[in-house]
Motif scaffolding. Structure first.
Motif, PDB file in Angstrom:
ATOM      1  N   TYR A   1      39.772  39.031  28.023  1.00  0.00           N
ATOM      2  CA  TYR A   1      40.438  39.480  29.253  1.00  0.00           C
ATOM      3  C   TYR A   1      39.456  40.240  30.147  1.00  0.00           C
ATOM      4  CZ  TYR A   1      43.610  41.731  32.470  1.00  0.00           C
ATOM      5  OH  TYR A   1      44.229  42.149  33.614  1.00  0.00           O
ATOM      6  N   ALA A   2      38.710  41.154  29.569  1.00  0.00           N
ATOM      7  CA  ALA A   2      37.758  41.945  30.347  1.00  0.00           C
ATOM      8  C   ALA A   2      36.677  41.063  30.952  1.00  0.00           C
ATOM      9  CB  ALA A   2      37.139  43.029  29.467  1.00  0.00           C
ATOM     10  N   THR A   3      36.242  40.059  30.225  1.00  0.00           N
ATOM     11  CA  THR A   3      35.229  39.142  30.740  1.00  0.00           C
ATOM     12  C   THR A   3      35.765  38.345  31.927  1.00  0.00           C
ATOM     13  OG1 THR A   3      34.212  38.936  28.567  1.00  0.00           O
ATOM     14  CG2 THR A   3      33.736  37.195  30.156  1.00  0.00           C
ATOM     15  N   LEU A   4      37.000  37.906  31.818  1.00  0.00           N
ATOM     16  CA  LEU A   4      37.593  37.094  32.882  1.00  0.00           C
ATOM     17  C   LEU A   4      38.002  37.903  34.104  1.00  0.00           C
ATOM     18  CD1 LEU A   4      39.883  34.730  30.787  1.00  0.00           C
ATOM     19  CD2 LEU A   4      37.771  34.122  31.975  1.00  0.00           C
ATOM     20  N   PHE A   5      38.561  39.085  33.870  1.00  0.00           N
ATOM     21  CA  PHE A   5      39.179  39.835  34.953  1.00  0.00           C
ATOM     22  C   PHE A   5      38.482  41.143  35.298  1.00  0.00           C
ATOM     23  CE2 PHE A   5      42.569  37.319  32.940  1.00  0.00           C
ATOM     24  CZ  PHE A   5      42.905  36.518  34.009  1.00  0.00           C
ATOM     25  N   GLY A   6      37.476  41.528  34.531  1.00  0.00           N
ATOM     26  CA  GLY A   6      36.771  42.771  34.804  1.00  0.00           C
ATOM     27  C   GLY A   6      37.441  43.962  34.145  1.00  0.00           C
ATOM     28  N   ASN A   7      36.718  45.058  34.118  1.00  0.00           N
ATOM     29  CA  ASN A   7      37.196  46.258  33.435  1.00  0.00           C
ATOM     30  C   ASN A   7      38.290  46.992  34.187  1.00  0.00           C
ATOM     31  OD1 ASN A   7      35.338  45.781  31.455  1.00  0.00           O
ATOM     32  ND2 ASN A   7      33.803  47.142  32.320  1.00  0.00           N
ATOM     33  N   ASP A   8      38.301  46.874  35.507  1.00  0.00           N
ATOM     34  CA  ASP A   8      39.230  47.681  36.302  1.00  0.00           C
ATOM     35  C   ASP A   8      40.595  47.042  36.466  1.00  0.00           C
ATOM     36  OD1 ASP A   8      37.250  49.576  36.627  1.00  0.00           O
ATOM     37  OD2 ASP A   8      36.498  48.645  38.464  1.00  0.00           O
ATOM     38  N   ASP A   9      40.672  45.744  36.219  1.00  0.00           N
ATOM     39  CA  ASP A   9      41.946  45.063  36.401  1.00  0.00           C
ATOM     40  C   ASP A   9      42.820  45.259  35.176  1.00  0.00           C
ATOM     41  OD1 ASP A   9      41.142  44.105  38.825  1.00  0.00           O
ATOM     42  OD2 ASP A   9      40.507  42.160  38.054  1.00  0.00           O
ATOM     43  N   THR A  10      44.102  45.420  35.417  1.00  0.00           N
ATOM     44  CA  THR A  10      45.084  45.431  34.346  1.00  0.00           C
ATOM     45  C   THR A  10      46.084  44.338  34.666  1.00  0.00           C
ATOM     46  OG1 THR A  10      46.399  47.098  35.487  1.00  0.00           O
ATOM     47  CG2 THR A  10      44.851  47.883  33.815  1.00  0.00           C
ATOM     48  N   PRO A  11      46.735  43.791  33.670  1.00  0.00           N
ATOM     49  CA  PRO A  11      47.669  42.713  33.949  1.00  0.00           C
ATOM     50  C   PRO A  11      48.754  43.154  34.920  1.00  0.00           C
ATOM     51  CG  PRO A  11      47.356  42.967  31.590  1.00  0.00           C
ATOM     52  CD  PRO A  11      46.668  44.118  32.262  1.00  0.00           C
ATOM     53  N   ALA A  12      49.044  42.283  35.850  1.00  0.00           N
ATOM     54  CA  ALA A  12      50.151  42.555  36.759  1.00  0.00           C
ATOM     55  C   ALA A  12      51.429  42.559  35.952  1.00  0.00           C
ATOM     56  CB  ALA A  12      50.209  41.467  37.824  1.00  0.00           C
ATOM     57  N   SER A  13      52.388  43.333  36.393  1.00  0.00           N
ATOM     58  CA  SER A  13      53.643  43.320  35.659  1.00  0.00           C
ATOM     59  C   SER A  13      54.213  41.916  35.771  1.00  0.00           C
ATOM     60  CB  SER A  13      54.615  44.351  36.223  1.00  0.00           C
ATOM     61  OG  SER A  13      54.896  44.044  37.562  1.00  0.00           O
ATOM     62  N   ILE A  14      54.813  41.486  34.713  1.00  0.00           N
ATOM     63  CA  ILE A  14      55.322  40.123  34.663  1.00  0.00           C
ATOM     64  C   ILE A  14      56.636  40.071  35.401  1.00  0.00           C
ATOM     65  CG2 ILE A  14      56.106  38.269  33.150  1.00  0.00           C
ATOM     66  CD1 ILE A  14      54.103  39.279  31.119  1.00  0.00           C
ATOM     67  N   SER A  15      56.690  39.177  36.345  1.00  0.00           N
ATOM     68  CA  SER A  15      57.917  39.025  37.128  1.00  0.00           C
ATOM     69  C   SER A  15      58.546  37.692  36.822  1.00  0.00           C
ATOM     70  CB  SER A  15      57.581  39.122  38.621  1.00  0.00           C
ATOM     71  OG  SER A  15      56.665  38.088  38.962  1.00  0.00           O
TER      72      SER A  15
ATOM     73  N   LEU B   1      61.750  31.394  29.543  1.00  0.00           N
ATOM     74  CA  LEU B   1      62.234  32.739  29.872  1.00  0.00           C
ATOM     75  C   LEU B   1      62.161  33.043  31.366  1.00  0.00           C
ATOM     76  CD1 LEU B   1      60.727  34.727  26.860  1.00  0.00           C
ATOM     77  CD2 LEU B   1      63.055  33.830  27.139  1.00  0.00           C
ATOM     78  N   GLN B   2      61.831  32.016  32.154  1.00  0.00           N
ATOM     79  CA  GLN B   2      61.770  32.147  33.608  1.00  0.00           C
ATOM     80  C   GLN B   2      60.862  33.304  34.033  1.00  0.00           C
ATOM     81  OE1 GLN B   2      65.821  32.254  35.068  1.00  0.00           O
ATOM     82  NE2 GLN B   2      66.424  30.582  33.732  1.00  0.00           N
ATOM     83  N   LEU B   3      59.646  33.284  33.493  1.00  0.00           N
ATOM     84  CA  LEU B   3      58.642  34.295  33.804  1.00  0.00           C
ATOM     85  C   LEU B   3      57.448  33.636  34.468  1.00  0.00           C
ATOM     86  CD1 LEU B   3      58.719  36.257  30.432  1.00  0.00           C
ATOM     87  CD2 LEU B   3      59.630  37.039  32.618  1.00  0.00           C
ATOM     88  N   ASP B   4      56.633  34.432  35.132  1.00  0.00           N
ATOM     89  CA  ASP B   4      55.412  33.950  35.749  1.00  0.00           C
ATOM     90  C   ASP B   4      54.397  33.648  34.646  1.00  0.00           C
ATOM     91  OD1 ASP B   4      52.519  34.902  36.881  1.00  0.00           O
ATOM     92  OD2 ASP B   4      53.705  33.822  38.388  1.00  0.00           O
ATOM     93  N   ALA B   5      53.980  32.387  34.537  1.00  0.00           N
ATOM     94  CA  ALA B   5      53.098  31.957  33.458  1.00  0.00           C
ATOM     95  C   ALA B   5      51.728  32.615  33.524  1.00  0.00           C
ATOM     96  CB  ALA B   5      52.955  30.434  33.463  1.00  0.00           C
ATOM     97  N   LYS B   6      51.178  32.774  34.727  1.00  0.00           N
ATOM     98  CA  LYS B   6      49.851  33.381  34.856  1.00  0.00           C
ATOM     99  C   LYS B   6      49.875  34.837  34.418  1.00  0.00           C
ATOM    100  CE  LYS B   6      48.134  30.381  38.506  1.00  0.00           C
ATOM    101  NZ  LYS B   6      47.660  30.310  39.896  1.00  0.00           N
ATOM    102  N   ALA B   7      50.889  35.572  34.828  1.00  0.00           N
ATOM    103  CA  ALA B   7      50.993  36.979  34.432  1.00  0.00           C
ATOM    104  C   ALA B   7      51.229  37.107  32.930  1.00  0.00           C
ATOM    105  CB  ALA B   7      52.108  37.675  35.220  1.00  0.00           C
ATOM    106  N   LEU B   8      52.045  36.209  32.376  1.00  0.00           N
ATOM    107  CA  LEU B   8      52.307  36.234  30.937  1.00  0.00           C
ATOM    108  C   LEU B   8      51.028  35.947  30.157  1.00  0.00           C
ATOM    109  CD1 LEU B   8      54.599  36.560  28.844  1.00  0.00           C
ATOM    110  CD2 LEU B   8      54.882  34.081  28.932  1.00  0.00           C
ATOM    111  N   CYS B   9      50.267  34.985  30.624  1.00  0.00           N
ATOM    112  CA  CYS B   9      48.997  34.653  29.976  1.00  0.00           C
ATOM    113  C   CYS B   9      48.021  35.829  30.069  1.00  0.00           C
ATOM    114  CB  CYS B   9      48.395  33.417  30.600  1.00  0.00           C
ATOM    115  SG  CYS B   9      46.901  32.852  29.765  1.00  0.00           S
ATOM    116  N   ALA B  10      47.948  36.462  31.239  1.00  0.00           N
ATOM    117  CA  ALA B  10      47.055  37.610  31.407  1.00  0.00           C
ATOM    118  C   ALA B  10      47.436  38.737  30.456  1.00  0.00           C
ATOM    119  CB  ALA B  10      47.084  38.092  32.856  1.00  0.00           C
ATOM    120  N   GLN B  11      48.732  38.990  30.303  1.00  0.00           N
ATOM    121  CA  GLN B  11      49.156  40.057  29.404  1.00  0.00           C
ATOM    122  C   GLN B  11      48.843  39.702  27.957  1.00  0.00           C
ATOM    123  OE1 GLN B  11      52.977  41.829  30.015  1.00  0.00           O
ATOM    124  NE2 GLN B  11      52.924  42.918  28.069  1.00  0.00           N
TER     125      GLN B  11
END
Length: 101
Positions: A83-97, A63-73
């Protein structure tokens, strides 16, 4: 303490369907690329079935998407504690580009 993760703006199943349609791909084409049945794609896009995390890199490529952002979402939606353990409570997934060309 129970970590809270803010869900992404667009649910993953909707994002996948929109992106497939933007690329003018049929579900059968995506299914062939991912070695799954077209019914599996239908279930992913309707939110009735979760994709396997191991398929994320191939889904992103198809789908020609960013794999890291897709995985995070996917982690944020399907496994919020991981997700919270890996990225912390304040981070939200970046929009997938789109993946860089």
């Amino acid at each position: 303490m129970n970590p809270t993760v803010t869900p992404p703006e667009v649910p993953l199943h909707i994002l996948l369907r929109r992106r497939r349609q933007e690329l003018s791909l049929l579900q059968t084409q995506v299914a062939e690329a991912l070695h799954v049945s077209p019914e599996c794609i239908t279930q992913w896009e309707c939110g009735r079935r979760r994709m396997e995390l191991s398929k994320i890199p191939r889904i992103a490529a198809a789908l020609q998407l960013d794999a890291k952002a897709l995985c995070a979402q996917a982690l944020a939606e399907f496994h919020p504690l991981v997700y919270a353990t890996l990225f912390g409570n304040d981070d939200t997934p970046a929009s997938i580009s789109q993946a860089p060309v």
